[in-house]
Enzyme design. Structure first.
Site, PDB file in Angstrom:
ATOM      1  N   HIS A  50       0.873  -1.185   0.000  1.00 53.28           N
ATOM      2  CA  HIS A  50       0.000   0.000   0.000  1.00 53.28           C
ATOM      3  C   HIS A  50       0.901   1.224   0.000  1.00 53.28           C
ATOM      4  CE1 HIS A  50      -3.525  -2.510   1.194  1.00 53.28           C
ATOM      5  NE2 HIS A  50      -2.582  -3.243   1.740  1.00 53.28           N
TER       6      HIS A  50
ATOM      7  N   GLU B 298      -7.193 -12.593   6.375  1.00 53.08           N
ATOM      8  CA  GLU B 298      -6.142 -11.976   7.198  1.00 53.08           C
ATOM      9  C   GLU B 298      -6.643 -12.060   8.641  1.00 53.08           C
ATOM     10  OE1 GLU B 298      -5.725  -7.714   6.700  1.00 53.08           O
ATOM     11  OE2 GLU B 298      -3.779  -7.642   7.725  1.00 53.08           O
TER      12      GLU B 298
ATOM     13  N   ASP C 116       2.708  -2.652   4.488  1.00 49.85           N
ATOM     14  CA  ASP C 116       2.835  -1.245   4.894  1.00 49.85           C
ATOM     15  C   ASP C 116       4.177  -1.082   5.604  1.00 49.85           C
ATOM     16  OD1 ASP C 116      -0.045  -0.234   4.353  1.00 49.85           O
ATOM     17  OD2 ASP C 116      -0.317  -2.079   5.500  1.00 49.85           O
TER      18      ASP C 116
HETATM   19  N1  HPA Z   1      -5.270  -5.152   5.665  1.00 44.96           N
HETATM   20  C1  HPA Z   1      -6.342  -4.412   5.399  1.00 44.96           C
HETATM   21  N2  HPA Z   1      -6.267  -3.156   5.000  1.00 44.96           N
HETATM   22  C2  HPA Z   1      -5.066  -2.611   4.844  1.00 44.96           C
HETATM   23  C3  HPA Z   1      -3.921  -3.320   5.108  1.00 44.96           C
HETATM   24  C4  HPA Z   1      -4.023  -4.664   5.524  1.00 44.96           C
HETATM   25  O1  HPA Z   1      -3.053  -5.400   5.766  1.00 44.96           O
HETATM   26  N3  HPA Z   1      -2.887  -2.475   4.878  1.00 44.96           N
HETATM   27  C5  HPA Z   1      -3.411  -1.313   4.465  1.00 44.96           C
HETATM   28  N4  HPA Z   1      -4.734  -1.380   4.451  1.00 44.96           N
HETATM   29 ZN    ZN Z   2      -2.587  -5.065   2.721  1.00 42.37          ZN
END
Ligand code: HPA
Ligand code: ZN
Length: 332
Positions: free
Chosen positions: A16, A197, A276
């Protein structure tokens, strides 16, 4: 091992751009744009990066993005990331951005995309790094807002390869965005989605079935459904796994507990990515290193992770062949 990992040609598929905002640049942009931030030094920002889960990270991450105002800010952000790619021998990267994070603050869609795109062109010319853009819908917002964003993207279709889905997974399953993904596919966009996730394996299944994804972002909770794991193997459905992100956000308590290598050995198309990096403590080399330090893994397996990322990327077959050549030559 460190030298091998550093020099290994890598491809990043889960990054991102807003998540590459380092505290120093956050301070510089806050000053340039006269935006007040609730920190008195870059060190204080760094110290605030302690997260319990995905939401505690997202809150601080969206706040950080407030310093990004002008096209040059998006250029500077992307250029700084591409310079880190060069250091890490990342030869190709597919970059996510979150248009709604910016348009909701009154920043024009074109300001964002033009800044990112200009840095990517310079990255190709000056650094030899190829790249593509994927725009993500924020899943905590409604589908109507995603449709509006898709509408804004049409004029920039030549600059955007695909659409994705990110932000808070819990309570916002893939089925909420079925129609907008269908419309995106009809417009010619490829699709990906964060799934599995923090959310259940069912989200991975539904991202494939309802959103037509070509890759699953994260996907590590697939192990909770053995039939799904078999399907992922059978279809060579890529998972873009982010090890340091997962330990920072407590998807896994310790890197030793991470299932990334176990899944690779089962024959899934596993890739390693940084997500990130400014928030989670490391870019691509750091992520590979964190895994190799915690889990016994061979150089051949690490090279396979790079080959998987080439296979899973959205580049032409001839370009894939060229990148495979780089990895194979490196491993001789
Ligand atoms: N998960 C969900 N949204 C996100 C993530 C992530 O790992 N990183 C940036 N936005
Ligand atoms: Zn992500």
């Amino acid at each position: 091992m460190t030298t091998f990992i550093q020099g290994l040609p890598k491809v990043e598929l889960h990054l991102h751009i807003e998540g590459t905002l380092e505290p120093e640049l956050m301070f510089e942009l806050a000053k340039r744009n006269q935006i007040s931030i609730p920190f008195s030094s870059p060190e204080e920002v760094q110290a605030a990066y302690q997260f319990d889960n995905l939401q505690s990270f997202l809150d601080i991450y969206y706040q950080g993005a407030n310093v990004l105002i002008d096209e040059q800010d998006f250029y500077d952000l992307t250029w700084a990331y591409l310079l880190r790619c060069k250091q890490d021998n990342v030869v190709h990267t597919e970059i996510f951005f979150d248009p709604q994070t910016h348009t909701a603050r009154g920043i024009a869609f074109e300001t964002v995309i033009n800044g990112i795109d200009r840095a990517m062109q310079d990255g190709k010319q000056q650094l030899g790094i190829s790249s593509q853009i994927i725009m993500c819908f924020l899943r905590h917002l409604d589908q109507e807002s995603a449709f509006e964003t898709l509408g804004q993207a049409i004029a920039f279709k030549d600059k955007i390869i695909g659409v994705g889905l990110d932000s808070s997974e819990q309570g916002h399953p893939p089925e909420k965005f079925k129609e907008v993904f269908e419309a995106a596919i009809n417009e010619g966009f490829l699709t990906v989605a964060h799934a599995g996730e923090e959310g259940p394996a069912e989200n991975i299944h539904n991202a494939m079935k309802l959103l037509g994804v070509a890759r699953v972002d994260h996907g590590v909770r697939c192990v909770e459904d053995p039939a799904l794991v078999e399907q992922l193997i059978e279809e060579r459905m890529p998972l873009t796994v982010c090890p340091l992100s997962n330990t920072k956000l407590k998807v896994f308590e310790n890197m030793e507990d991470h299932n990334v290598i176990e899944l690779l050995r089962k024959g899934l198309c596993i890739t390693i990515n940084s997500d990130d990096p400014a928030y989670f403590g490391g870019y691509m080399t750091d992520n590979f290193m964190a895994v190799a330090s915690a889990i016994d893994v061979t150089e051949q397996e690490l090279a396979q992770l790079s080959l998987n990322a080439i296979e899973a990327s959205f580049i032409s077959e001839s370009e894939k062949g060229r990148l495979r050549g780089l990895v194979k030559q490196y491993c001789l």
